[in-house]
Design an enzyme around this catalytic site. Structure first.
Site, PDB file in Angstrom:
ATOM      1  N   HIS A  55      19.714 -29.437 -40.059  1.00  0.00           N
ATOM      2  CA  HIS A  55      19.566 -28.120 -39.466  1.00  0.00           C
ATOM      3  C   HIS A  55      18.136 -27.909 -38.963  1.00  0.00           C
ATOM      4  CE1 HIS A  55      19.704 -23.503 -39.959  1.00  0.00           C
ATOM      5  NE2 HIS A  55      20.194 -23.846 -38.791  1.00  0.00           N
TER       6      HIS A  55
ATOM      7  N   TYR B  96      13.272 -32.813 -13.773  1.00  0.00           N
ATOM      8  CA  TYR B  96      13.391 -31.844 -14.860  1.00  0.00           C
ATOM      9  C   TYR B  96      14.722 -31.932 -15.608  1.00  0.00           C
ATOM     10  CZ  TYR B  96       9.348 -30.080 -12.404  1.00  0.00           C
ATOM     11  OH  TYR B  96       8.123 -29.986 -11.781  1.00  0.00           O
TER      12      TYR B  96
END
Length: 127
Positions: A20, A116
């Protein structure tokens, strides 16, 4: 034998280590990756394996809590690919995205040749 649609053993091993809030960066082939950052290289030639293909598989196999694109990717096909996968990315500058690379648990380098085409994925939990 493990039942998984991902066949790349080094990629599976790195994905299995994630927890997590860990971050994974899916990168085009031009993104400068720090030497100390773990990389699984999926690039074969320019354009293959592409960003969109990698993202399609990863979004099916990772719990993604949040995602971040470079602000320079706004209004591009990169943003379209991400929203098509159900991601609602946040934005930082491309320079800030590159500065985040040393903190990533994994970089997945694709053969993508689109400017990008890099995203930071923050891992969630399935409960």
């Amino acid at each position: 034998m493990l039942k998984s649609e991902i066949l790349n053993a080094p990629l599976l091993a790195e994905l299995a280590k994630l927890g997590h809030t860990d971050t994974v960066v899916v990168a085009d082939f031009g993104l400068p990756i720090p030497r100390q950052t773990p990389v699984v290289d999926l690039a074969f030639v320019a354009g293959q394996l592409g960003f969109a293909q990698a993202m399609e598989v990863l979004t099916r196999n990772l719990v993604i809590e949040s995602s971040t694109l470079a602000s320079e990717a706004r209004g591009t096909v990169v943003e379209e690919w991400c929203t098509a996968q159900g991601l609602v990315p946040g934005y930082i500058s491309h320079e800030e995205l590159k500065a985040a690379l040393p903190h990533a648990k994994l970089v997945i380098r694709t053969g993508e040749a689109t400017a990008y085409a890099n995203i930071v994925l923050s891992c969630g939990v399935p409960f």
